[in-house]
Scaffold this motif. Structure first.
Motif, PDB file in Angstrom:
ATOM      1  N   ASN A 668      23.854  24.489 -22.372  1.00 35.40           N
ATOM      2  CA  ASN A 668      24.108  23.054 -22.284  1.00 35.40           C
ATOM      3  C   ASN A 668      23.810  22.387 -23.624  1.00 35.40           C
ATOM      4  O   ASN A 668      22.717  22.516 -24.154  1.00 35.40           O
ATOM      5  CB  ASN A 668      23.203  22.462 -21.201  1.00 35.40           C
ATOM      6  CG  ASN A 668      23.547  21.027 -20.903  1.00 35.40           C
ATOM      7  OD1 ASN A 668      24.715  20.665 -20.863  1.00 35.40           O
ATOM      8  ND2 ASN A 668      22.528  20.217 -20.707  1.00 35.40           N
ATOM      9  N   PRO A 669      24.785  21.706 -24.188  1.00 34.59           N
ATOM     10  CA  PRO A 669      24.520  21.003 -25.444  1.00 34.59           C
ATOM     11  C   PRO A 669      23.709  19.741 -25.187  1.00 34.59           C
ATOM     12  O   PRO A 669      24.048  18.963 -24.303  1.00 34.59           O
ATOM     13  CB  PRO A 669      25.913  20.635 -25.967  1.00 34.59           C
ATOM     14  CG  PRO A 669      26.886  21.174 -24.987  1.00 34.59           C
ATOM     15  CD  PRO A 669      26.166  21.508 -23.733  1.00 34.59           C
ATOM     16  N   GLY A 670      22.635  19.589 -25.930  1.00 31.87           N
ATOM     17  CA  GLY A 670      21.813  18.393 -25.789  1.00 31.87           C
ATOM     18  C   GLY A 670      21.505  17.834 -27.155  1.00 31.87           C
ATOM     19  O   GLY A 670      22.182  18.143 -28.140  1.00 31.87           O
ATOM     20  N   LEU A 671      20.480  17.014 -27.198  1.00 35.38           N
ATOM     21  CA  LEU A 671      20.104  16.406 -28.467  1.00 35.38           C
ATOM     22  C   LEU A 671      18.636  16.665 -28.764  1.00 35.38           C
ATOM     23  O   LEU A 671      17.779  16.501 -27.898  1.00 35.38           O
ATOM     24  CB  LEU A 671      20.323  14.888 -28.403  1.00 35.38           C
ATOM     25  CG  LEU A 671      21.741  14.385 -28.651  1.00 35.38           C
ATOM     26  CD1 LEU A 671      21.815  12.911 -28.333  1.00 35.38           C
ATOM     27  CD2 LEU A 671      22.161  14.654 -30.094  1.00 35.38           C
ATOM     28  N   TYR A 672      18.385  17.093 -30.000  1.00 32.99           N
ATOM     29  CA  TYR A 672      17.011  17.164 -30.503  1.00 32.99           C
ATOM     30  C   TYR A 672      16.910  16.034 -31.516  1.00 32.99           C
ATOM     31  O   TYR A 672      17.449  16.146 -32.629  1.00 32.99           O
ATOM     32  CB  TYR A 672      16.769  18.511 -31.150  1.00 32.99           C
ATOM     33  CG  TYR A 672      15.418  18.639 -31.848  1.00 32.99           C
ATOM     34  CD1 TYR A 672      14.230  18.492 -31.132  1.00 32.99           C
ATOM     35  CD2 TYR A 672      15.339  18.920 -33.208  1.00 32.99           C
ATOM     36  CE1 TYR A 672      13.003  18.618 -31.756  1.00 32.99           C
ATOM     37  CE2 TYR A 672      14.114  19.063 -33.843  1.00 32.99           C
ATOM     38  CZ  TYR A 672      12.941  18.901 -33.121  1.00 32.99           C
ATOM     39  OH  TYR A 672      11.733  19.023 -33.738  1.00 32.99           O
ATOM     40  N   GLY A 673      16.320  14.915 -31.116  1.00 24.81           N
ATOM     41  CA  GLY A 673      16.416  13.736 -31.964  1.00 24.81           C
ATOM     42  C   GLY A 673      17.869  13.343 -32.062  1.00 24.81           C
ATOM     43  O   GLY A 673      18.496  13.007 -31.057  1.00 24.81           O
ATOM     44  N   THR A 674      18.426  13.460 -33.256  1.00 21.58           N
ATOM     45  CA  THR A 674      19.849  13.150 -33.401  1.00 21.58           C
ATOM     46  C   THR A 674      20.685  14.397 -33.681  1.00 21.58           C
ATOM     47  O   THR A 674      21.872  14.299 -33.956  1.00 21.58           O
ATOM     48  CB  THR A 674      20.055  12.146 -34.555  1.00 21.58           C
ATOM     49  OG1 THR A 674      19.439  12.691 -35.723  1.00 21.58           O
ATOM     50  CG2 THR A 674      19.425  10.804 -34.243  1.00 21.58           C
ATOM     51  N   SER A 675      20.047  15.574 -33.630  1.00 29.64           N
ATOM     52  CA  SER A 675      20.778  16.818 -33.929  1.00 29.64           C
ATOM     53  C   SER A 675      21.206  17.513 -32.655  1.00 29.64           C
ATOM     54  O   SER A 675      20.557  17.391 -31.617  1.00 29.64           O
ATOM     55  CB  SER A 675      19.872  17.779 -34.712  1.00 29.64           C
ATOM     56  OG  SER A 675      19.309  17.132 -35.814  1.00 29.64           O
ATOM     57  N   ALA A 676      22.291  18.260 -32.751  1.00 28.12           N
ATOM     58  CA  ALA A 676      22.778  19.006 -31.599  1.00 28.12           C
ATOM     59  C   ALA A 676      21.776  20.090 -31.225  1.00 28.12           C
ATOM     60  O   ALA A 676      21.181  20.722 -32.093  1.00 28.12           O
ATOM     61  CB  ALA A 676      24.124  19.638 -31.931  1.00 28.12           C
ATOM     62  N   ALA A 677      21.591  20.290 -29.941  1.00 25.30           N
ATOM     63  CA  ALA A 677      20.650  21.310 -29.480  1.00 25.30           C
ATOM     64  C   ALA A 677      21.245  21.995 -28.262  1.00 25.30           C
ATOM     65  O   ALA A 677      21.292  21.431 -27.174  1.00 25.30           O
ATOM     66  CB  ALA A 677      19.300  20.675 -29.134  1.00 25.30           C
ATOM     67  N   LEU A 678      21.696  23.219 -28.466  1.00 30.10           N
ATOM     68  CA  LEU A 678      22.392  23.965 -27.422  1.00 30.10           C
ATOM     69  C   LEU A 678      21.393  24.879 -26.730  1.00 30.10           C
ATOM     70  O   LEU A 678      20.883  25.817 -27.331  1.00 30.10           O
ATOM     71  CB  LEU A 678      23.512  24.791 -28.077  1.00 30.10           C
ATOM     72  CG  LEU A 678      24.412  25.608 -27.174  1.00 30.10           C
ATOM     73  CD1 LEU A 678      25.207  24.720 -26.243  1.00 30.10           C
ATOM     74  CD2 LEU A 678      25.351  26.458 -28.036  1.00 30.10           C
ATOM     75  N   ALA A 679      21.143  24.596 -25.465  1.00 25.62           N
ATOM     76  CA  ALA A 679      20.067  25.320 -24.789  1.00 25.62           C
ATOM     77  C   ALA A 679      20.572  26.116 -23.607  1.00 25.62           C
ATOM     78  O   ALA A 679      21.475  25.692 -22.891  1.00 25.62           O
ATOM     79  CB  ALA A 679      18.998  24.338 -24.306  1.00 25.62           C
ATOM     80  N   PHE A 680      19.956  27.257 -23.420  1.00 22.39           N
ATOM     81  CA  PHE A 680      20.175  28.078 -22.241  1.00 22.39           C
ATOM     82  C   PHE A 680      19.855  27.219 -21.024  1.00 22.39           C
ATOM     83  O   PHE A 680      18.758  26.691 -20.906  1.00 22.39           O
ATOM     84  CB  PHE A 680      19.238  29.286 -22.317  1.00 22.39           C
ATOM     85  CG  PHE A 680      19.352  30.250 -21.178  1.00 22.39           C
ATOM     86  CD1 PHE A 680      20.565  30.511 -20.558  1.00 22.39           C
ATOM     87  CD2 PHE A 680      18.229  30.938 -20.730  1.00 22.39           C
ATOM     88  CE1 PHE A 680      20.651  31.423 -19.517  1.00 22.39           C
ATOM     89  CE2 PHE A 680      18.308  31.863 -19.703  1.00 22.39           C
ATOM     90  CZ  PHE A 680      19.520  32.095 -19.089  1.00 22.39           C
TER      91      PHE A 680
END
Lengths: 1051, 484
Positions: A668-680
């Motif tokens: 699932n693509p999410g956000l780490y602050g303003t950066s993309a964060a793709l997590a299991f």
């Protein structure tokens, strides 16, 4: 060819008889046994022939009876057919009963069958039984009406979907709601709301529009629905117009509802005394005090007044029905406006239906069923929906937890608040409550859900040859649900965010298209065949979006469109699934004595893993109508036993209630602050396949005294294999949600069902008929995931249910306790080793748990752990239930008395733990029996301020588990039908007035408001099935009782 | 016979008309192949370099969970100590942690355990995935990402065992700690894994940090790991092990010999001129070594936020915990509560209805203060303590003064506060409580030395021998991991 010849012969014989035979003309009137109104359109046929006529608009008929013919048969949809011997030339007939007798037609999936030909297990409830009931959705009125059907109303929130189960709980993790098929279309079920006001889309079907409900229970009758049949199938047929005079009916009622059996709470004085005693016992200073009002009186707040009320409701329905020789129609409109017993809980629905059927030619028929509903529900935060049990803003909880010595309002009329919580009044700030002021929440918060629900089907059929028919049926269910929520800025959950507005809308769309080719006919004289093949596709999509805005710019703002400081997305939903199915069914009988039927279905579902998408399902049944055998007919017993039939079935069906993408590994693509964060985000399972049930059924139907008494008995067993479990993983693996869907586990349900339909008394103008139903259910889990590791069923923050191999699903699981130690007043717990351990919150942390007795008496014991020291305290699923429904009629008076009963299970009354919690929380009056002096024998421990362990808040404890047995006077109604001569206006054909009470009396030993309760409901939304945690009563708002006064008018 | 033929014709014609309807009506071959429109199949997660980097961020996001280092971890670590009093008796916001009444089912015990291991598994999956997909990014980037994953894994394990395991110094790490998972978990296998010892976990943490130090980038925006971050974290780890010489060795890599203390390589880490700059503005200035970023769309979540717990209502907080004003609480220190105090950190005290609150974290709902995890002031104070314990009182005093004088330039420590190593240690400890108040250090500084927790308000004192001194293993683990 043969048929045509036959018809010709018949025609000629009629001509001949006209010419030569001696004949009589018989005239008469057919009336409704219930109210004496004339019945138009009744079919009057000379017995043993096809010759007949119909009654006219006034219920009158005239028929010529040839010599040698002595009897006429009267039949009419919705009434029991009667054959009457003709004596004289005038014959007046009263038709009675309401449809569901042997001989009627029942709807079994894609076809229909005569009741007497059915070899599966099908329970039928006529729409008449649902009429005039003060419910939001039809299934709420099914309690006790049919064997094998369990309907548990979870609590008092309007339009909260009940826990509706057919023959037990048939899955652990997957949906367990039966498949609901309305006029051929499987419709949406379950709570569709995204806020505190629940939305049951079955409320968008007007109970008054329902002609009949057929509940398919065993494999033989459900297998035609293949993969969706595991939980039973509920087939709803809506009303159609019948030939004769246009019928116009108005049904209306007004009602009031109020609370019952609320726990009695401490008043302000008792509260202050008890809590100060607890402070003293904890070595703390007195902190509670009575608040004096300006007039010198003492403040005493009854928080129930802020949570509950007497609700006023009304309901109106108007329908028109009729038919010409080629077209029939049924049109209805309905309006309901119901107030719950909970403040600000209001349900409104406007609904319209048009059912049309038209014969274009003799062979081509088209029709439509079109239903549109707008329903609106409003509810405060009640804490009574799945997962909400521990919400601090839940009204059910606030009403019992808030101190009675603090006020809702200050002297100047402003709210009594302190930060996010209620003000502490005369108490010390050290004991300030952390709960919000119920008055603020009820007045200032707002939660609504609104459905616009279109349920429509369109069909066409073509009779290719006599008996061979092609049918195509397209169905559409478009459901839009708008959820609106506002948490006020003054107090409660919206306080820290300075007001929160959350809106969301969900569009659920489904289309379903099936085509069948069916044959219905007789080969020779004795072989009846009814068979069809079909193909079906179904596609469902769900798209939802919304946003949450917080920090109101100006305090007057309380709608989403106002100005706020922040906005973030909320209520995002995206799902899609499709089915593709092939199916066939065959029913055959020989001389109406020997019956066999079989069906097969192959289903593909998108949610399963590649290679496992398709599953094969099927069932078969056989029956023997012993009473049709000559040896039986010739024996003396046939005078007493008019019908005797045995039947049996088996089959394999599936459960398709898994989530749309359950088999996939997902990131699932999410956000780490303003950066993309793709997590299991989801551990998939490429081996995920169908969860299947093998169902067995054996049954017996006996009719006594020409059908006056009908007895049905069934034994059923349902073995569920390859149960799809959200198999729990060790959290240290870091798997998302700590679970993986897998086909691990098995379980069975078995039991007996008995029903007796009887006309007990029919003497002159008095009749008493009754239906008694009684069902048993034994559920056992036989295998689970991860080497049979236990599954725990959480209810919010607390876990009081366990699913363990060898026990019933979701059994109650608590720490055993053994009363209160008379010497010290401390609660005695029993640990995993069987040692008795006493607990005092007054001691330092390290020595709170001490051994009570034995060699270690007085020594420090390890703290009790809910998981390690917990034990199964009883099964949570009722093992027996049923109903006893009675109808009495004397001349123009009628009375209905409906009783339901259920039991064999335990209920965890978690609310009681809260009602005895020794924080600032208010308590129930039973706390006045607390231990105070050594030697005192009581079951209430010494009170110690801050103690949330001795009475069960920190751990679920066995003393809060009670028997769930109950008997309810579910419904009592008295009616009076005006004789035609007294009808006040021309044009009226019938008028009935009635008074009715629902849920009037509960007979139970359960100390809480209502043992019919389930705070977790169906709870599949949070990923945890409500099946894992049934029979938990935790902080929920109870159900109320309803009194209604109504009017039924026929024009 | 004629009849029959007609029938046959009808059947044929009828069937031809109907047949298409029995064929696949949707005509779409993929009718049963539906994938979500908002999530990616696992196979695509390493498809582009951008997605790989995105996965790196998700490891930090695991740390940043509100249940873990995004808020609740720091809150639990502070409220176990003596600085705060529970205001609302709410079981959901740490009441039982504050009063040492948790059991294996308590929500904080269950949720933090799960959140920490979620982060660890993401790190493990990334490390494994980079090996399995060698061409997904350049070799250099693969090394860097692996180093970042190891850094995050080390940090997660380190914080985890501060709550769920006995202190290293209690028995030199011989006690059981937590299961040590170093392989990515995707399937239903491997539920059972025994607990490693405290020492084994520390060994792994140091191995990961040493390897990370070698491969991490020299400089980075401090929302991601860089070389100095690995070194700084090692000073904390060695402090926990009582290995003070190593604390000095590591700290010296990033702290100059004399004031103004600055890192010579990598990010130019040094104290901000004003402490207020650390908690306002960019959050990623010179003092920040690792900070977790928060935005409206990447917020800590309900009831997890530092400002929600500590700040006054007027500042958007929910006033869950207020300062313990008793003599043993840090609030009684004149720097915070003295009427004449000029200490800038006094500016972090707010008042509401006669109670005093920490206002260091300021952003109202949805509470987007960056959460500091490692900042340079901590390194200086770690080094100060280790310097005293290894005999360098002069440098220790200089480091202490650097921290104090940043907030109160005119302040002079009395001789009683600094004259002996023992008093100097106490002063440094006090300074750390002042400086890092609300940043999650108090419980760590008590337990690493195996000291008792003092009583506060209605919460009891807890000896290091009490079972309540550390948290029990999560009930979910007890229920499913049969090798514990």
């Amino acid at each position: 060819m043969k048929r045509i010849l036959q018809s010709l012969m018949l025609f000629m014989s009629i001509l001949l008889s006209q010419a030569f035979a001696q004949e009589r003309v018989i005239t008469g009137t057919v009336t409704d046994q219930a109210d004496g109104t004339p019945l138009p359109g009744v079919s009057v046929v000379i017995k043993g022939t096809k010759t007949g006529t119909q009654t006219n608009a006034d219920g009158k008929f005239s028929i010529t009876l040839p010599r040698g013919q002595e009897s006429l048969t009267f039949s009419y949809i919705g009434y029991t057919a009667q054959t009457v011997a003709v004596k004289g030339s005038i014959l007046n007939v009263e038709l009675g009963g309401d449809a569901k007798q042997l001989g009627e037609v029942i709807v079994t999936g894609y076809g229909t069958q005569s009741r007497r030909d059915v070899t599966g297990s099908v329970a039928s409830v006529s729409g008449e039984k649902l009429r005039n009931q003060p419910v939001q959705s039809f299934e709420q009125a099914l309690q006790g009406k049919a064997t094998g059907v369990s309907v548990i109303q979870p609590n008092g929130v309007l339009n909260n979907p009940p826990v509706f189960r057919v023959r037990g709980f048939n899955s652990i993790s997957l949906g367990s709601y039966p498949l609901i098929v309305v006029d051929g279309l499987p419709v949406f079920t379950g709570d569709q709301s995204q806020t505190n006001a629940p939305s049951n889309p079955l409320g968008d079907i007007n109970p008054e529009d329902i002609q009949s409900i057929d509940i398919l229970k065993d494999a033989a009758s459900t297998a035609i629905y293949g993969s969706r049949a595991a939980n039973g199938v509920v087939v709803i047929t809506t009303k159609k117009g019948t030939q004769g005079k246009v019928k116009v009916n108005y049904d209306g009622w007004v009602g009031i509802s109020n609370t019952q059996r609320l726990p009695e709470l401490l008043n302000a004085e008792q509260y202050v005394t008890l809590k100060n005693e607890a402070r003293t016992n904890a070595g703390q200073s007195q902190a509670f005090a009575l608040q004096k009002l300006d007039d010198g009186s003492t403040l005493n707040t009854d928080w129930y007044d802020f949570a509950y009320r007497t609700g006023v409701s009304q309901n109106h329905n108007l329908n028109f029905a009729g038919a010409s020789s080629s077209t029939s129609y049924y049109i209805s409109v309905g309006y309901t406006d119901q107030q719950g017993i909970i403040r600000k809980n209001d349900y409104k629905r406007m609904i319209g239906r048009a059912n049309l059927d038209h014969n274009i030619t003799d062979k081509i028929k088209v029709g439509t069923n079109f239903n549109f509903s707008n329903s609106f529900n409003q509810a405060p935060s009640t804490g009574s929906l799945p997962g909400q049990a521990f919400n601090t803003g839940g009204l059910g909880r606030l009403a019992i937890v808030l101190p009675p010595n603090v006020a809702a309002y200050n002297a100047d009329g402003s709210y009594n608040v302190s930060g996010s919580a209620i003000g502490y009044g005369a108490n010390s700030s050290a004991v300030a409550p952390s709960y919000p002021n119920a008055a603020v929440l009820v007045n200032e918060d707002k939660f609504t859900s609104e459905n616009n629900n279109l349920i429509a089907t369109l069909y066409g059929q073509y009779e290719i040859l006599k008996g061979l028919t092609f049918k195509t049926n397209y169905g559409l269910n478009n459901l839009n649900v708008e959820s609106i929520g506002f948490n006020n800025r003054i107090n409660g959950d919206g306080y820290a965010s300075n007001g929160i507005s959350t809106n969301g809308t969900v569009k659920s769309k489904r289309w379903d298209w099936f085509n069948t080719l069916s044959y219905n006919g007789t080969i020779g004289k004795d072989h009846s065949i009814n068979a069809y093949v079909g193909y079906e596709e179904q596609h469902t999509s769900v798209d939802g979006w919304g946003a949450q805005r917080s920090n109101v710019i100006d305090p007057f703002i309380d709608v989403f469109q106002g100005s706020y400081g922040t906005i973030v997305p909320a209520n995002l939903v995206q799902g899609e699934n499709s089915f593709r199915s092939f199916f066939t069914n065959l029913n055959y009988d020989y001389k109406k004595r020997y019956f066999i039927s079989g069906s097969f279905r192959r289903d593909g579902l998108s949610a399963l893993a590649e290679g496992n998408k398709y599953g094969n399902f099927g069932g078969a049944s056989a029956g023997w109508a012993i009473s049709e055998e000559n040896f039986f007919k010739n024996s003396g017993i046939s005078k007493l036993v008019s019908m005797l039939k045995i039947r049996g079935s088996f089959g394999k069906v599936g459960n398709a209630g898994l989530s749309d993408f359950a088999a996939l590994y997902l990131y699932n693509p999410g956000l780490y602050g303003t950066s993309a964060a793709l997590a299991f985000n989801q551990a998939g399972n490429p081996n995920l396949k169908w969860e299947t049930s093998k169902k067995y059924d054996g049954g017996l139907t006996i009719g006594f005294l020409d059908g006056r008494i009908n007895f049905d008995a069934d034994y059923y067993r349902n073995n569920i294999d390859g149960l799809i479990l959200n198999s729990p993983q060790s959290p240290s693996k870091g798997i998302p949600n700590n679970s993986i869907a897998a086909n691990i586990g098995s379980m069975y349900n078995q039991g007996f069902e008995f029903s007796v339909n009887s006309t007990n008394i029919r003497k002159g103008s008095f009749t008493w008929s009754s239906t008694l139903s009684f069902s048993t259910n034994k559920n056992r889990v036989t295998a689970l995931a991860n080497n049979n590791a236990d599954l725990f069923g959480p209810s919010g923050l607390e876990t009081a249910n366990i699913t363990r191999v060898g026990y019933s699903l979701g059994s109650i699981f608590t720490v055993p306790t053994a009363g209160v130690d008379p010497a010290t007043g401390e609660r005695i717990f029993i640990n995993r080793n069987g040692d008795k351990v006493r607990f005092s919150f007054a001691r330092p942390t390290a020595s709170r748990w001490l051994y009570l007795e034995g060699a270690n008496a007085g020594a420090v014991a390890p703290a009790i752990d809910a998981t390690l020291d917990g034990k199964i305290t009883g099964n949570a699923i009722p093992t027996w239930y049923g109903g006893f429904d009675n109808n009495f009629r004397y001349k123009a008076f009628d009375m209905n008395l409906g009783i339901t009963f259920s039991g064999g299970n335990k209920v965890y009354y978690g609310t009681l733990a809260g009602l005895r919690d020794q924080r600032f929380w208010n308590n129930e009056v039973g706390m006045l029996d607390r231990w105070t002096t050594p030697g005192q024998v009581t079951d209430i421990p010494k009170v110690v301020y801050g103690d949330n362990t001795s009475n069960g808040s920190a751990l679920p404890e066995s003393q809060n588990v009670f028997s769930g047995d109950f008997l309810k006077l579910r419904n009592i109604a008295f009616g009076y039908s005006f004789p035609k001569s007294l009808l006040p206006a021309k044009g009226l054909s019938s008028v009935r007035v009635y008074a009715q009470a629902t849920n009037l009396v509960i007979i139970t030993k359960y100390p809480g408001p209502d043992p019919e309760v389930s705070v977790n409901g169906n709870a599949t939304a949070s990923g945890n099935s409500g099946n894992l945690a049934p029979s938990v009563d935790r902080n929920a708002t109870p159900s109320g009782r309803v009194f209604t006064f109504g009017l039924n008018v026929g024009f | 016979m004629k009849m029959k033929k007609n029938n046959l014709n009808k059947i044929v014609i009828g069937s031809i008309a109907i047949l298409p309807l029995f064929m696949e009506m949707s005509c779409k071959k993929d009718f049963l192949d539906i994938t979500p429109k908002t999530q990616l199949a696992q196979a695509d997660a390493f498809a582009t370099p951008a997605r790989v980097e995105s996965q790196v961020n998700s490891v930090y996001n695991g740390l940043k969970s509100g249940q873990f280092l995004g808020g609740r971890y720091q809150i639990y670590m502070d409220i176990r100590g003596e600085e705060f009093i529970n205001n609302l008796s709410n079981g959901v916001t740490g009441l039982d942690t504050w009063r040492f009444n948790v059991n294996s089912n308590t929500n904080e015990v269950v949720n933090l355990w799960s959140a920490a291991y979620t982060a660890i598994n993401r790190a493990n999956l990334l490390i494994d995935g980079l090996v399995a997909n060698p061409n997904s990014v350049s070799a250099d980037l693969a090394k860097q990402y692996t180093a970042e994953a190891k850094f995050c894994r080390a940090l997660a394990y380190f914080e985890l065992i501060q709550l769920y395991a006995k202190p290293f110094l209690a028995d030199n790490g011989a006690s059981p700690a937590v299961p040590l998972r170093l392989k990515g978990e995707l399937t239903a296998e491997n539920n059972d894994l025994k607990r490693s010892t405290v020492a084994e976990i520390y060994t792994q943490i140091l191995k990961d940090l040493n390897e990370a130090e070698a491969d991490l980038p020299l400089t980075a925006i401090p929302t991601r790991a860089h070389r100095n971050a690995a070194i700084a974290l090692k000073t904390r780890v060695y402090l926990a092990q009582g290995n003070y010489a190593q604390v000095v060795t590591e700290a010296n890599k990033i702290v100059s010999a004399a004031a103004p203390f600055t890192a010579a390589t990598g990010n130019i880490n040094t104290l901000e001129a004003k402490i207020s700059a650390v908690f306002e503005g960019s959050y990623v200035g010179s003092e920040a070594i690792l900070s977790l970023p928060m935005t409206d769309l990447s917020a800590p979540g309900t009831q997890n936020q530092l400002a929600y717990y500590y700040n006054v209502a007027a500042g958007g907080g929910n006033e869950e915990y207020y300062f313990n004003t008793a003599a043993n609480g840090i609030y009684s220190n004149p720097a915070l509560s003295g009427a004449t105090s000029l200490d800038a950190r006094k500016g972090f005290v707010g008042i509401s209805k006669t109670k005093f609150f920490l206002t260091k974290f300021k952003k109202p709902s949805p509470y987007t203060d960056y959460v500091p995890v490692i900042r340079y002031a901590e390194v200086l104070l770690n080094l100060a303590e280790a310097s005293v314990r290894t005999g360098d009182v002069v440098r220790a005093t200089a480091l202490l003064n650097a921290v104090r004088h940043r907030s109160d330039p005119a302040y002079t420590f009395s001789a009683a506060e600094t004259s002996t190593p023992a008093t100097l240690l106490i002063t440094i400890s006090t300074e750390k409580r002042l400086e890092l108040l609300g940043e999650g250090f108090r419980s760590f500084d008590i337990t690493r030395l195996n000291l008792p927790f003092p009583a506060k308000g209605a919460a009891p004192a807890v000896e290091s021998t009490s079972p309540a001194y550390i948290w029990p293993i999560s009930s979910g683990e007890i229920q499913n991991n049969k090798s514990l």
